[in-house]
Design a protein around this motif. Structure first.
Motif, PDB file in Angstrom:
ATOM      1  N   PHE A 191       0.880  -1.116   0.039  1.00 48.31           N
ATOM      2  CA  PHE A 191      -0.010  -0.147   0.063  1.00 48.31           C
ATOM      3  C   PHE A 191       1.065   1.245   0.182  1.00 48.31           C
ATOM      4  CE2 PHE A 191      -3.944  -1.836   0.646  1.00 48.31           C
ATOM      5  CZ  PHE A 191      -3.797  -3.085   1.374  1.00 48.31           C
ATOM      6  N   VAL A 192       0.751   2.029  -0.947  1.00 47.73           N
ATOM      7  CA  VAL A 192       1.509   3.266  -1.076  1.00 47.73           C
ATOM      8  C   VAL A 192       0.845   4.556  -1.107  1.00 47.73           C
ATOM      9  CG1 VAL A 192       3.479   4.428  -2.517  1.00 47.73           C
ATOM     10  CG2 VAL A 192       3.028   1.802  -2.593  1.00 47.73           C
ATOM     11  N   GLN A 193       1.002   5.249   0.126  1.00 50.72           N
ATOM     12  CA  GLN A 193       0.234   6.545   0.176  1.00 50.72           C
ATOM     13  C   GLN A 193       1.146   7.765  -0.558  1.00 50.72           C
ATOM     14  OE1 GLN A 193      -2.553   6.398   2.130  1.00 50.72           O
ATOM     15  NE2 GLN A 193      -2.877   8.286   3.090  1.00 50.72           N
ATOM     16  N   ALA A 194       0.304   8.460  -1.344  1.00 45.97           N
ATOM     17  CA  ALA A 194       0.961   9.580  -2.084  1.00 45.97           C
ATOM     18  C   ALA A 194       0.990  10.708  -0.970  1.00 45.97           C
ATOM     19  CB  ALA A 194       0.109   9.972  -3.234  1.00 45.97           C
ATOM     20  N   ARG A 195       2.053  11.596  -1.190  1.00 40.94           N
ATOM     21  CA  ARG A 195       2.147  12.664  -0.387  1.00 40.94           C
ATOM     22  C   ARG A 195       1.374  13.683  -0.650  1.00 40.94           C
ATOM     23  NH1 ARG A 195       4.798  13.252   4.094  1.00 40.94           N
ATOM     24  NH2 ARG A 195       6.678  12.109   3.469  1.00 40.94           N
ATOM     25  N   GLY A 196       1.070  13.977  -2.007  1.00 37.64           N
ATOM     26  CA  GLY A 196       0.239  15.040  -2.319  1.00 37.64           C
ATOM     27  C   GLY A 196      -1.243  14.622  -2.521  1.00 37.64           C
ATOM     28  N   GLU A 197      -2.417  15.605  -2.805  1.00 33.50           N
ATOM     29  CA  GLU A 197      -3.467  15.230  -2.635  1.00 33.50           C
ATOM     30  C   GLU A 197      -4.146  14.437  -4.123  1.00 33.50           C
ATOM     31  OE1 GLU A 197      -4.480  16.177   0.735  1.00 33.50           O
ATOM     32  OE2 GLU A 197      -5.956  15.607  -0.740  1.00 33.50           O
ATOM     33  N   LEU A 198      -3.104  14.428  -5.145  1.00 35.07           N
ATOM     34  CA  LEU A 198      -3.776  13.777  -6.460  1.00 35.07           C
ATOM     35  C   LEU A 198      -5.141  14.019  -6.911  1.00 35.07           C
ATOM     36  CD1 LEU A 198      -2.076  10.155  -5.816  1.00 35.07           C
ATOM     37  CD2 LEU A 198      -1.045  12.382  -6.740  1.00 35.07           C
ATOM     38  N   ALA A 199      -5.367  15.547  -6.877  1.00 36.58           N
ATOM     39  CA  ALA A 199      -6.761  15.828  -7.084  1.00 36.58           C
ATOM     40  C   ALA A 199      -7.159  15.513  -8.504  1.00 36.58           C
ATOM     41  CB  ALA A 199      -6.885  17.193  -6.689  1.00 36.58           C
ATOM     42  N   GLY A 200      -6.261  15.610  -9.434  1.00 40.62           N
ATOM     43  CA  GLY A 200      -6.628  15.858 -10.762  1.00 40.62           C
ATOM     44  C   GLY A 200      -5.980  14.720 -11.489  1.00 40.62           C
ATOM     45  N   TYR A 201      -6.573  14.462 -12.996  1.00 44.57           N
ATOM     46  CA  TYR A 201      -5.930  13.351 -13.548  1.00 44.57           C
ATOM     47  C   TYR A 201      -4.447  13.411 -14.061  1.00 44.57           C
ATOM     48  CZ  TYR A 201      -6.726  15.654 -17.825  1.00 44.57           C
ATOM     49  OH  TYR A 201      -7.025  16.641 -18.744  1.00 44.57           O
ATOM     50  N   ARG A 202      -3.965  14.584 -13.952  1.00 44.14           N
ATOM     51  CA  ARG A 202      -2.569  15.088 -14.543  1.00 44.14           C
ATOM     52  C   ARG A 202      -1.684  14.614 -13.425  1.00 44.14           C
ATOM     53  NH1 ARG A 202      -4.261  19.716 -17.088  1.00 44.14           N
ATOM     54  NH2 ARG A 202      -4.647  19.408 -19.244  1.00 44.14           N
ATOM     55  N   GLU A 203      -2.047  15.083 -12.169  1.00 47.01           N
ATOM     56  CA  GLU A 203      -1.396  14.875 -10.897  1.00 47.01           C
ATOM     57  C   GLU A 203      -1.368  13.193 -10.714  1.00 47.01           C
ATOM     58  OE1 GLU A 203      -3.334  18.317  -9.726  1.00 47.01           O
ATOM     59  OE2 GLU A 203      -3.617  16.817 -10.996  1.00 47.01           O
ATOM     60  N   CYS A 204      -2.264  12.551 -11.026  1.00 48.75           N
ATOM     61  CA  CYS A 204      -2.197  10.848 -10.912  1.00 48.75           C
ATOM     62  C   CYS A 204      -1.380  10.324 -11.905  1.00 48.75           C
ATOM     63  CB  CYS A 204      -3.626  10.507 -11.098  1.00 48.75           C
ATOM     64  SG  CYS A 204      -4.759  10.685  -9.707  1.00 48.75           S
TER      65      CYS A 204
END
Lengths: 1096, 225
Positions: A191-204
């Motif tokens: 399980f890997v938790q991102a540091r940022g919010e990953l709000a949009g598809y580009r960030e993802c």
């Protein structure tokens, strides 16, 4: 020209705003009806329990140790990438940080019933500690379990020996590997938790790419370890990538096919390039307007682009083909000839796609709305902008522009051709029936249509489920409440329901957070004991030392007691919140300031197919059952439930469109036959190819109906225009239809390559359905038409401009009256203005009549007459709207009506005479009755019979509601006797003086021209001695102005002569001349009123 | 003191038993497994010393063990027995007679591998198949001291290694009889069993390795959640 430029700039504003507002929504659940409980539950689960920032990395290795080594290595490398990764968990967190279990254990004890906690407190009383420690030593000496040795050594007071119910819910410290590894250990997840919010598809997308790179570098080389990625960031990245791919493929592919087909058909570069340019502009503008209206465009709706391209090209192609087939006609003439077809085709297409808004799927509703916007834009752009640059020399009127010439009679059909067509029809019907004899194409009730095809993220997720022991997707149970106690109560209520479901084999098991959920009452009751125990740490330490325990053995005990101290110090509900506890709790609990959520997992039995009863029972306990497996069935049920809302309006719309287009039943039946045959063929093709119906491609039905009917309309109207000449019709419209159908198929067909399974199936089904419609309309329908409808009827229904419009019928009047009860007056005005503008544009014959009527008023200035004509249609729309509101009983007192000349009326009535109010067809004369009634003066209206007897009755009934008496006078002169008697009795009677029936028509002069007016006022005056008052009501400044002009006086004895009555009639019309001139745009005559134009 | 330090270190190095080379280790193991082929049953008394980090003093318990190939054993801890571990085929019971409680472990093919690996540690001293032995353990070292071989092993199972990173077997140099076993736990705690009065191939009643739970015993199954 300047005006055109201004309009162009104004059109840019919504487009710019739309692009500014536009963004893309990749959330699949937003495509689904929000009201379905399964969707609500799924959304709630995804919103509160699915960690939007969590990625699951899977590792498959040849053996257990390699998998473990790889997992550890990848987790360490990812943990080191701190700007990207907040945490990477590869094994149960309590194995990595056993010291953090103290808080959780303390919490679990605090949550126990007071009696249980009190028992623990008693066991740990100071006097009992030696006995407890001795028992622990004894166990350490004699146990053969390594786990017991480890546990008891560091838990001398037995605080980890929780009650059995808690252990089964929370699992023991040694458990949890099954969450991270398969039974044979060769498959592991991280399980890997991102540091940022990953709000949009580009960030993802960017984040996932970085994580994939680190993972690849961390894998032990040459050991055969394969990594996979799933979870929200992977899905979002994949779906957004698929969207881009779909857009490029579908739009690019469709545009390419359009260009190719156009080139093959016409071999002309400039029209092809201009067409592609306009299509690109239409697409961009539609997207912008979609952004303006919706804001977010979802992944399904992006399919609109390909569909729109395929449909939009039709309007250009039909125009172009006609322009080539009719080289002697000007472009405006071509436009006039084709406009009705374009209008009805666009109308049915737009309606077909707008009907998707009733289908219950928001995703498809948006798709439908976008296509509808695009089609409306396309129709306008292609009609007015496509041909002019291609034929600049044909913009001015041509000598042959009086209209399409009546064709000479066509050659008779060859018998062989007719037989071939009917034989082919029969073979098709029989073949399809044979294929479908064994059954129709089946329905897929699952949620597969919502999932992407060939998705790596989904494949990885399935691998996780398969390797970690899940045979089927679990169902999710979500409960929420305003506080912890409410959710705890719901958990208690659902437990027996779930246990019963296991007993009757609906479920194989379930995981419910009842053991972990806080129990506020228990915590409150246990605080005192917890505080006391926390104060005994020193005593416990001393006792442990005395009984041979080292200080290292008390770490856990100390942690638990400190947690109890902190919990006892607060008054609100205690939630554990260290990283380990958070990791556990976020899987099944979510908290907001005023709302709490709990999630459970239900594991369906392999044979269980229906969960409706279970869902109902759980709903009564306050829980929502959901899950992808449930979703398909319930959404499909909702779609099926709403399907009638799609199909019925669609069928009604088709029949309405066909009637308005043809007015002939045989042609309507021919169109319906085309639809039926192509539907049959579609079902047969689906059956042969093994396609299934699903909740997305069911929407193809209204689309195929709405778009397919266009082809039959185009073809049959062309056959009429060309007098049944099949060759000419095929050459002009047939080729165009093949091209149009080909492009529509291309548009839908490229959707068949979409990454989304449902959209792909929708595209394929639509392509096949439209292919059938197109082929049958071009190759079979013309022969059917010749055989059953034929050119013996007039090429087009004779438009008789000397008679009233076909639209002036009871059904339309009743429809208008009903709509006034649903639509606000301002909105109705706006719609009416739009329809009037369209009608004015399309009904050229009627427009000419009105213009001819207005020419004398504007000294034969054609330009002024044309302008006044347009305004007249506008004014009539407003008049008609207000008349419908009036006749439906709406209050009209606030329509800003004011009187002038009322004193004239009062003076005229004073001697007890009857009053004859005479008025031309000016303004909204019917409203006068309301004004009269408001002033306490009932009115009798003389009217002729309407073209439709039911309309006469309807209008009579409406007037009666307002207290107005109607006397219908036809050509029967004896009706006047009644009128005379009423006037002699002092009644007020209203009468129209222009456009009289022949028996009462006499020649007068109006605007210097001969005019027919009614002699009836003069006759009634002679017979009754009534007062004659000219009156009118016109629309001015947003309201109505009623005016009574000075009485037309006469010598009763003198008008005994006909000549005097003629003079009196002339005097009446002369009184109206300045009024009519001033309000020319409200002088409503849609049939010729000047004798010379009548004879023309 | 500074001068003495290197001397003391050198002395220590001289005193430490030298580890055998790989070929010597292989020879010893081959001989050991050859000797195991003659073992059919075995009994012994033992003194078990548990030196736990959590305790200030070791715990010492006496007991008795009986073993029969291939997998039957009976460990009795304490006199009278406080804990009895009995294995018969794929069934193992850990019985607490005084508490009237027992734990049942099923060790068949359906059992998760990690449990089988853990249970295998209880009969490390009686391997009968070298290939199976080498699949289960990595040989860390083999030394000779005080007339006994000391074989240091590391479980290859990651699950077992999480609890016990090392095991040590003491084997008599003359006949490879099991002299001692020592389990080292992950926190450094140890559990050493020293065997005395060992008998090779005594007649043993098969019923010694069978146990049926009496009605008043509470039997749990720790492997089932």
């Amino acid at each position: 020209m300047k005006r055109f430029r201004w309009w162009w700039l104004a059109a840019l504003i919504p487009i710019i705003l739309g692009f500014a507002r536009l963004h893309f929504d990749v959330e699949v659940l937003d495509l689904l009806p929000a009201g379905v409980p399964a969707v609500q539950g799924l959304k709630m689960y995804q919103q509160h329990f699915t960690n939007a920032r969590e990625l699951i990395v899977t590792l498959r290795a040849p053996d257990r140790d390699t998998a473990e080594l790889a997992a550890k290595s990848v987790a360490e490398k990812l943990s080191q990438a701190t700007p990207l990764v907040a945490a990477a968990t590869w094994q149960p967190p309590w194995l990595e940080h056993p010291e953090q279990t103290a808080e959780l254990i303390a919490y679990l004890w605090l949550n126990q019933p007071p009696a249980t906690f009190a028992q623990l407190a008693a066991q740990l009383s100071e006097t009992n500690l030696p006995a407890v420690l001795a028992a622990t030593r004894d166990q350490l000496a004699t146990t053969l379990s390594p786990a017991d040795l480890a546990q008891s050594g560091y838990d001398p007071f037995g605080l980890t020996r929780l009650p059995p119910s808690v252990v089964s819910a929370a699992g023991g410290p040694g458990q949890g590997q099954s969450l991270f590894a398969s039974a044979d250990g060769t498959f592991r997840i991280i399980f890997v938790q991102a540091r940022g919010e990953l709000a949009g598809y580009r960030e993802c997308t960017d984040w996932l790419a970085a994580v994939e790179k680190i993972t690849a570098a961390a894998l032990p080389p040459g050991r055969g370890v394969v990594a996979g990625f799933t979870g929200r960031p992977a899905f979002v990245a994949e779906i957004s990538g698929s969207m881009k791919h779909d857009i490029i493929l579908s739009v690019g592919g469709t545009a390419g096919i359009i260009a190719l087909l156009f080139w093959l058909a016409h071999r002309r570069l400039k029209p092809m390039l201009w067409l592609l340019t306009l299509l690109a502009l239409i697409l961009g503008a539609t997207l912008a307007l979609g952004g303006l209206v919706f804001g977010a465009i979802n992944v399904i709706s992006m399919g609109f682009a390909a569909i729109l391209l395929g449909l939009a090209v039709d309007y250009a192609v039909v125009h172009y083909q006609e322009a080539l087939a009719q080289p002697d006609l000007s472009i405006p003439a071509i436009r006039r000839a084709i406009a009705p077809s374009i209008f009805w085709a666009a109308f049915t297409t737009i309606s077909a796609f707008l009907v998707l808004n009733f289908g219950g799927l928001p995703g498809l509703a948006q798709l439908g709305s976008l296509v509808a916007i695009g089609v409306a834009l396309s129709a306008c752009v292609m009609i007015f902008a496509y041909l002019p640059p291609l034929f600049p020399k044909r913009m001015s009127p041509q000598p042959n522009d009086t209209g399409i010439a009546l064709p000479s009679p066509p050659a008779p059909l060859r018998p062989l051709h007719t037989q071939t067509v009917f034989l082919a029809t029969g073979i098709l019907v029989v073949s399809c029936a044979a294929i479908l004899f064994s059954g129709l194409p089946p329905m897929d009730a699952g949620a597969n249509a919502l999932q992407p095809r060939d998705s790596r993220a989904y494949a990885t997720l399935e691998a996780v489920q398969k390797n970690l022991g899940q045979k089927r997707d679990p169902l999710w149970l979500v409960m929420d409440g305003p506080n912890e106690g409410d959710v705890a109560r719901k958990l208690k209520l659902v437990l027996p329901v779930l246990q019963a479901a296991v007993a009757n084999h609906t479920l194989t098991g379930f995981t419910l957070p009842d053991g972990l959920w806080p129990q506020p009452e228990f915590q409150a009751a246990n605080r005192a004991n917890a505080r006391r125990l926390a104060g005994e740490l020193d005593a416990m330490r001393a006792a442990a030392r005395t009984n041979g325990f080292a200080d290292e053995s008390l770490g856990l005990t100390q942690g638990i007691l400190e947690t109890w101290r902190n919990a006892a110090a607060r008054t609100n509900v205690f939630w554990p919140d260290n990283p380990l506890s958070s990791w556990i709790f976020e899987k099944m609990a979510a908290r907001e300031p005023h709302r709490f959520y709990a999630a459970g997992f239900l594991y369906p039995s392999p044979g269980a197919t229906s969960f409706a009863a279970l869902a109902t029972q759980l709903a009564s306990a306050g829980a929502r059952l959901s899950g992808w497996e449930l979703l398909g069935g319930t959404v499909l049920a909702a779609v099926k439930h709403n399907l009638w809302k799609l199909l019925l309006p669609m069928i009604a719309l088709i029949l309405f469109s066909l009637w308005l287009a043809f007015h002939r039943w045989m042609e309507i039946l021919a169109s319906l036959a085309v639809l039926a045959l192509s539907g049959l063929c579609l079902l047969a093709v689906m059956k042969l190819l093994g396609w299934q119906w699903n909740l997305l491609n069911l929407m193809a039905l209204p689309l195929i109906l709405g778009t397919g009917v266009d082809y039959s309309i185009f073809m049959q109207l062309a056959l009429r225009r060309h007098g049944g000449d099949l060759a000419l019709a095929r050459r002009s419209v047939g080729r165009a239809l093949m091209l149009c159908g080909g492009t529509a198929m291309a548009g839908f067909g490229t959707l068949g390559l979409s990454a989304n399974a449902g959209m792909a199936s929708l595209g394929r089904v639509c392509a096949v359905g439209i292919a059938g419609n197109m082929l049958f309309s071009v190759f079979l329908l013309p022969v059917w038409w010749r055989r059953f409808s034929g050119p013996s009827a007039s090429p087009e229904p004779a438009r008789n401009p000397t008679g009233p419009s076909q639209l002036y019928r009871a059904w339309l009047w009743q429809t208008g009256l009903r709509l006034t009860r649903l639509v606000p007056r301002r909105l109705f005005h706006a719609l009416a203005l739009l329809l009037a503008a369209i009608y004015c544009r399309l009904a050229a014959h009627r427009r000419r009549v009105v213009m001819d009527n207005l020419l004398p008023l504007v000294a034969d200035d054609r330009r002024q007459a044309a302008r006044a004509t347009r305004q007249l249609f506008t004014q009539f729309a407003l008049k008609l709207t207000d008349l419908w509101f009036y006749e439906s009983g709406a209050p009209v007192a606030n329509w800003h009506a004011d009187w002038s000349g009322w004193e004239i009326f009062t003076a005229a009535r004073a001697p007890g005479r009857g009053v004859l109010l005479v008025t031309p067809h000016l303004g909204n004369w019917e409203l006068g009755a309301e004004l009269m009634a408001r002033n306490g003066c009932p009115l009798v209206v003389l009217t002729q019979a309407e073209p439709d007897p039911r309309l006469t009755a309807a209008r009579q009934a409406s007037r009666t509601l307002r207290g107005v008496e109607t006397l219908v006078v036809g050509n029967d002169a004896f009706a006047f006797i009644t009128i005379i008697q009423r006037l002699q009795a002092g009644a007020t009677v209203a009468l129209l003086v222009d456009r009289p029936p022949p028996p009462t028509a006499v020649p007068v002069t109006l605007f210097g021209r001969p005019f027919s007016a009614s002699i009836a006022p003069a006759e009634l005056a002679r017979a009754s001695g009534c007062a004659i008052l000219p009156t009118y009501i016109v629309r001015e400044g947003g309201g109505y102005h009623a005016r009574i002009l000075p009485e037309i006086t006469y010598d009763r004895a003198r008008i005994g002569h006909r000549h005097a009555r003629l003079q009196l009639t002339q005097e009446i019309l002369r009184a109206f001349e300045p009024v009519i001139r001033r309000h020319a745009t409200q002088w409503f005559h849609f049939v010729p009123v000047w004798p010379e134009t009548k004879t023309k | 003191m500074n001068l003495l330090r290197p001397f003391v270190l050198a002395l220590g190095l001289l005193c430490a038993p030298p580890a055998l080379r790989a070929d010597e280790t292989d020879a010893v193991l081959t001989a050991w497994f050859a000797a195991q082929a003659n073992l059919h049953t075995w009994t012994a008394d033992f003194v078990q010393t548990r030196t736990l980090k959590a305790l200030t003093q070791p715990l010492v318990v006496n007991g008795r063990i009986a073993f029969a190939v291939p997998h039957e054993f009976r460990w009795e801890l304490g006199r009278p027995a406080r804990t009895v571990a009995i294995r018969n085929g794929d069934d193992m019971f850990v019985v607490y007679p005084l508490l009237k409680r027992a734990e049942h472990y099923s060790l068949g093919a359906d059992t998760p591998q990690q449990w089988r690996d853990t249970m295998a540690l209880l009969q490390t001293g009686f391997p009968h198949d070298r290939r199976e032995f080498e699949a289960q353990f990595q040989i860390l070292s083999l030394t000779q001291t005080n007339g006994a071989w000391r074989l240091a092993l590391r479980p290859k199972s990651a699950f077992a290694r999480q609890m016990m990173p090392e095991l040590r077997l003491g084997l008599a140099t003359n006949d490879f009889a099991l002299v001692s076993t020592e389990l080292i736990f992950v926190d450094g705690s140890t559990m050493r069993s020293d065997f005395t009065n060992a008998l090779l191939n005594p007649p043993l009643d098969p019923s010694r390795f069978q146990w049926t739970p009496p009605a008043d015993f509470k039997v749990t199954n720790p492997m089932t959640p």
